[in-house]
Design a protein around this motif. Sequence first.
Motif, PDB file in Angstrom:
ATOM      1  N   THR A  97       2.276  15.222   1.212  1.00  0.00           N
ATOM      2  CA  THR A  97       3.538  15.236   1.451  1.00  0.00           C
ATOM      3  C   THR A  97       4.364  14.735  -0.237  1.00  0.00           C
ATOM      4  N   ALA A 117       9.351  12.078   3.118  1.00  0.00           N
ATOM      5  CA  ALA A 117       8.402  11.337   3.612  1.00  0.00           C
ATOM      6  C   ALA A 117       7.324  10.916   2.292  1.00  0.00           C
ATOM      7  N   LEU A 139       3.866  -4.142   2.512  1.00  0.00           N
ATOM      8  CA  LEU A 139       2.239  -4.276   2.817  1.00  0.00           C
ATOM      9  C   LEU A 139       1.727  -4.241   1.384  1.00  0.00           C
ATOM     10  N   SER A 144       0.994   3.031  -3.026  1.00  0.00           N
ATOM     11  CA  SER A 144       0.752   4.282  -2.761  1.00  0.00           C
ATOM     12  C   SER A 144       1.275   4.851  -1.281  1.00  0.00           C
ATOM     13  N   ALA A 145       1.169   3.687  -0.409  1.00  0.00           N
ATOM     14  CA  ALA A 145       1.793   4.131   0.929  1.00  0.00           C
ATOM     15  C   ALA A 145       3.066   4.749   0.947  1.00  0.00           C
ATOM     16  N   HIS A 378      -2.544 -11.010  10.132  1.00  0.00           N
ATOM     17  CA  HIS A 378      -1.223 -11.476  10.333  1.00  0.00           C
ATOM     18  C   HIS A 378      -0.872 -12.504  11.514  1.00  0.00           C
TER      19      HIS A 378
END
Length: 459
Positions: A97, A117, A139, A144-145, A378
């Motif tokens: 994407t 996206a 995070l 990269s995410a 977490h």
Amino acid sequence: MGQTLPVHSGLVEHLRSVVGAAHVLADPETRAGYETDWTRRFSGRAVAVVRPGSPAEVAAVVGACRSAGVGVVPQGGNTGLVGGGVPGPDPAVVVSTGRLDRLGPLDAAAQQVTVGAGVTLARLQAAARAGGLAFPVDLAARDSATVGGMVATNAGGLHVLRYGSTRAQVVGLEAVLADGSVISRLSGLVKDNTGYDLSQLMVGSEGTLGIVTAARLRLVPEPTGRVVALVGVGSTVAAVDLVRTVRRSAEGLSAAEVIYGDGLALVCEHAGLPAPLRRRWPVYVVLEAVGGDPTEELFSALAGAGADDDATAVAADPAGAERLWAYRERQPEAVAALGVPHKLDVTLPAARLADFEAEVRRVVAATAPGATTWIWGHLGDGNLHVNVIGPDPADEAVDAAVLELVAAFDGSISAEHGIGRAKAAWLHLSRSPAERAAMRAIKSALDPDGVLNPGVLLA
Ligand SMILES: Cc1cc2nc3c(=O)[nH]c(=O)nc-3n(C[C@H](O)[C@H](O)[C@H](O)COP(=O)(O)OP(=O)(O)OC[C@H]3O[C@@H](n4cnc5c(N)ncnc54)[C@H](O)[C@@H]3O)c2cc1C
């Protein structure tokens, strides 16, 4: 073209005509980085990697693959940890994407933004900050995410206890369905009770129901102050107690994370960091608070919880905060440097978390003698990441033992990474027969040919 399986060469030619030859990667060297996941435990063969630039191109790619009987694997930053973004046993087309990267103007009145996206979390966060706002999900894989991957996995991260997971930030989505139709709810209406919430159905569906092409996301005011504390404690029970007490009085608490003494020592060695406190502790808690005067609030909450000054390092400046966060955020890479990890991301009821932590170490030692267990997570969400190094990547005995233990403790086998390929065989441990049947019915209705992410989530 000698690199493409003959049976697929017609499909690859067709894909070139849809997105342009430059955006179809078919030779093994360029495909390789898209065929293996971040952990290196999961990999498969891509017929080709296709980089569409619009929802219409995504729809045409899905249509071509459906006609050819070839599966489609959506992929964003490829930082997912359960093998969901790479092909499985059957060759598939990877839809990357990266070119769906439009970042719309901030809508200050609504505190929202429309984002492609393929936009990375770090880019979204920077754009929000520039407008005095913040995207509250964070995070360690932020560079990269992507937004699409975070929506597809309902990513959690560091601030769930204050702001909720990605699901809570999604106002609406645009997505391409398996039949090539496009659903679009990007108007930003907060109140919209006109039937099934298809956007929320896509959240957490791991690319099995549709390919997300854009998201309308909620933003929050940029916090005026931020303070981070790293506190050493004697046990998991003490860590859970500390978080419970601090949470009651520090209204601005935005993160409560746990790391263990062995993991902290490993990060220090791996990243060349100094020990954060004068003495070593068995367990460390990383706390973050935001607001008008978070330092005062966190100090008084820590004093109320009986935290020792000697056991606490505090930073209220951005560079110092980043230094303290590094002890927690660099755990995944430090452990992955030891070998291919078996990553088991699970949630436990708060009251049973400490017992589980002790028991899981015993279970891993009994199932895989000689393996090493590394735990962080977490803590404020009851979410532990159990990482096991040692067993062969294909050996699933330790995965089965840990996930069965989680079920025995009334936990969930996936807290935030999703099911992917890694846990599809154990979905029954967290979802009843009726729930699995309903999930299958939804999948069959929206993707009767099973073209989207075959083998992910529903084995
Ligand atoms: C160091 C590190 C730290 C991490 N920390 C956290 C954490 O704290 N919390 C957390 O929740 N996760 C964490 N993760 C996991 C990962 O970053 C998240 O799952 C993230 O949401 C994945 O985004 P991605 O773009 O890399 O998705 P990918 O890995 O590319 O894909 C993940 C899944 O989403 C699907 N997908 C991707 N894009 C789309 C799309 N556009 N439409 C439909 N489906 C799509 C894929 O098919 C796959 O099933 C961490 C990972 C690493 C490496």
